[in-house]
Design a protein around this motif. Structure first.
Motif, mmCIF file in Angstrom:
data_model
loop_
_atom_site.group_PDB
_atom_site.id
_atom_site.type_symbol
_atom_site.label_atom_id
_atom_site.label_comp_id
_atom_site.label_asym_id
_atom_site.label_seq_id
_atom_site.Cartn_x
_atom_site.Cartn_y
_atom_site.Cartn_z
ATOM 1 N N TRP A 43 -17.625 39.608 86.017
ATOM 2 C CA TRP A 43 -16.082 39.844 85.874
ATOM 3 C C TRP A 43 -15.554 38.658 86.801
ATOM 4 O O TRP A 43 -15.923 38.431 87.907
ATOM 5 N N HIS A 44 -14.380 38.384 86.498
ATOM 6 C CA HIS A 44 -13.604 37.516 86.920
ATOM 7 C C HIS A 44 -12.089 38.011 87.252
ATOM 8 O O HIS A 44 -11.446 38.063 85.983
ATOM 9 N N ARG A 45 -11.706 38.073 88.353
ATOM 10 C CA ARG A 45 -10.171 38.477 88.370
ATOM 11 C C ARG A 45 -9.037 37.507 88.109
ATOM 12 O O ARG A 45 -9.638 36.392 88.558
ATOM 13 N N GLN A 46 -8.127 37.696 87.279
ATOM 14 C CA GLN A 46 -6.970 36.806 87.041
ATOM 15 C C GLN A 46 -5.577 37.380 87.193
ATOM 16 O O GLN A 46 -5.524 38.533 87.061
ATOM 17 N N ASP A 47 -4.677 36.721 87.764
ATOM 18 C CA ASP A 47 -3.293 37.412 87.846
ATOM 19 C C ASP A 47 -2.334 36.725 87.114
ATOM 20 O O ASP A 47 -1.958 35.615 87.546
ATOM 21 N N PRO A 48 -1.667 37.428 86.120
ATOM 22 C CA PRO A 48 -0.774 36.700 85.317
ATOM 23 C C PRO A 48 0.726 37.139 85.730
ATOM 24 O O PRO A 48 1.595 36.855 85.015
ATOM 25 N N ARG A 49 0.798 37.460 86.976
ATOM 26 C CA ARG A 49 2.095 38.024 87.604
ATOM 27 C C ARG A 49 3.187 36.859 87.132
ATOM 28 O O ARG A 49 4.309 37.336 86.895
ATOM 29 N N GLY A 50 3.075 35.808 87.484
ATOM 30 C CA GLY A 50 3.967 34.600 87.299
ATOM 31 C C GLY A 50 3.901 33.820 88.425
ATOM 32 O O GLY A 50 4.215 34.500 89.694
ATOM 33 N N ASN A 51 4.263 32.503 88.639
ATOM 34 C CA ASN A 51 4.408 31.675 89.749
ATOM 35 C C ASN A 51 5.788 31.555 90.088
ATOM 36 O O ASN A 51 6.681 31.462 89.511
ATOM 37 N N LYS A 52 5.979 31.334 91.537
ATOM 38 C CA LYS A 52 7.166 31.128 91.936
ATOM 39 C C LYS A 52 6.767 30.474 93.427
ATOM 40 O O LYS A 52 5.743 30.204 93.539
ATOM 41 N N ALA B 23 -8.706 32.350 76.153
ATOM 42 C CA ALA B 23 -8.494 33.098 77.440
ATOM 43 C C ALA B 23 -7.396 32.449 78.552
ATOM 44 O O ALA B 23 -6.465 33.007 78.970
ATOM 45 N N LEU B 24 -7.556 31.266 78.686
ATOM 46 C CA LEU B 24 -6.774 30.349 79.308
ATOM 47 C C LEU B 24 -5.384 30.270 78.774
ATOM 48 O O LEU B 24 -4.363 30.466 79.535
ATOM 49 N N ALA B 25 -5.314 30.012 77.516
ATOM 50 C CA ALA B 25 -4.101 29.932 76.718
ATOM 51 C C ALA B 25 -3.336 31.264 77.124
ATOM 52 O O ALA B 25 -2.221 31.513 77.160
ATOM 53 N N ALA B 26 -4.085 32.442 76.816
ATOM 54 C CA ALA B 26 -3.422 33.755 76.713
ATOM 55 C C ALA B 26 -2.868 34.001 78.251
ATOM 56 O O ALA B 26 -1.664 34.427 78.572
ATOM 57 N N PHE B 27 -3.608 33.561 79.147
ATOM 58 C CA PHE B 27 -3.276 33.872 80.542
ATOM 59 C C PHE B 27 -1.924 32.901 80.952
ATOM 60 O O PHE B 27 -0.921 33.536 81.203
ATOM 61 N N GLU B 28 -1.942 31.970 80.540
ATOM 62 C CA GLU B 28 -0.786 30.830 80.694
ATOM 63 C C GLU B 28 0.380 31.386 79.970
ATOM 64 O O GLU B 28 1.443 31.268 80.404
ATOM 65 N N ARG C 214 -8.468 41.489 74.632
ATOM 66 C CA ARG C 214 -9.236 42.199 73.818
ATOM 67 C C ARG C 214 -8.920 42.307 72.362
ATOM 68 O O ARG C 214 -9.937 42.416 71.731
ATOM 69 N N ALA C 215 -7.845 41.651 71.906
ATOM 70 C CA ALA C 215 -7.618 41.236 70.641
ATOM 71 C C ALA C 215 -8.625 40.343 70.100
ATOM 72 O O ALA C 215 -8.878 40.101 68.775
ATOM 73 N N LYS D 149 2.631 43.231 82.704
ATOM 74 C CA LYS D 149 2.240 41.736 82.512
ATOM 75 C C LYS D 149 0.600 41.897 82.413
ATOM 76 O O LYS D 149 -0.046 41.177 81.397
ATOM 77 N N ALA D 150 0.002 42.550 83.236
ATOM 78 C CA ALA D 150 -1.447 42.888 82.941
ATOM 79 C C ALA D 150 -1.780 43.352 81.873
ATOM 80 O O ALA D 150 -2.914 43.246 81.097
ATOM 81 N N HIS D 151 -1.147 44.422 81.476
ATOM 82 C CA HIS D 151 -1.301 45.233 80.199
ATOM 83 C C HIS D 151 -1.259 44.154 79.090
ATOM 84 O O HIS D 151 -2.148 44.213 78.070
ATOM 85 N N ALA D 152 -0.196 43.406 78.828
ATOM 86 C CA ALA D 152 -0.053 42.432 77.794
ATOM 87 C C ALA D 152 -1.168 41.372 77.731
ATOM 88 O O ALA D 152 -1.640 41.159 76.745
ATOM 89 N N LEU D 153 -1.680 40.712 78.927
ATOM 90 C CA LEU D 153 -2.737 39.946 78.957
ATOM 91 C C LEU D 153 -4.081 40.817 78.491
ATOM 92 O O LEU D 153 -4.725 40.026 77.740
#
Length: 197
Positions: free
Chosen positions: A129-138, A45-50, A94-95, A85-89
């Motif tokens: 449940w734990h929320r995560q945000d893969p938006r992308g850092n800047k 999960a961490l690898a997919a998120f990053e 889920r895969a 990006k949320a859809h991709a994560l």
């Protein structure tokens, strides 16, 4: 914040559909590649998120005009806004049989012109449940994968009429999916983003 499941059946948060198409060969191939390098579901999960956060630029940040909405298209084209990006994560998680929901925030526009709905995910680990945000850092945004306290891209400020929507959706909200599908390019999409759900 108390997160509310849209459906009590966890299998809904593992399902594939036209948006979270985790049976697509590219999604499967990416998931297998990421899984090969880790030892357990947390590390996956961490690898997919990053991967989604860092390897797929947010199209507004990169200046990419293309609009993506289907998980496999996000991976193929290497671009997307927060929803995409949320859809991709969600598809990558889920895969590998990690229940993943879509969730949203209502945030103030940077220019003060109103509000916009922001998309992220929630993953289920250890019975919660734990929320995560893969938006992308800047600059000014430092989202991190965390099960021990949220490290989101944005924190909703009630003083600015911002809020966290508590509902965990198994599928994209219709208002979000509708604008993504209708937009011919990102500048047009930016004019039609929902201000609330």
């Amino acid at each position: 914040m108390q997160l509310i499941q849209e459906t009590p059946d966890l299998s809904a948060y593992l399902a594939a559909d036209e948006v979270i198409d985790h049976h697509h060969p590219l999604v499967r191939e990416t998931a297998v590649r990421l899984a090969r390098e880790v030892e357990d579901s947390y590390a996956y999960a961490l690898a997919a998120f990053e991967f989604v956060r860092d390897a797929i630029p947010h199209s507004q940040d990169s200046g990419d005009l293309r609009v993506t909405w289907r998980a496999s298209d996000v991976l193929e084209r290497g671009t997307g806004i927060c929803y995409a990006k949320a859809h991709a994560l969600a598809a990558l998680l889920r895969a590998e049989d990690i229940p993943t929901a879509l969730c949203y925030q209502r945030l103030a526009q940077d220019d003060g012109s109103g509000h916009v709905v922001h998309g992220l995910v929630a993953v289920r680990f250890n019975g919660a449940w734990h929320r995560q945000d893969p938006r992308g850092n800047k600059q000014g945004v430092d989202a991190q994968f965390s099960l021990g306290g949220e490290r989101l891209a944005f924190v909703a400020d009630p003083e600015s009429d911002e809020l966290d929507y508590p509902v965990l959706y198994a599928q994209p909200h219709p208002a979000v999916l509708g604008v993504l599908k209708a937009a011919p390019d990102r500048p047009c999409l930016w004019k039609t983003l929902p201000a609330a759900l």
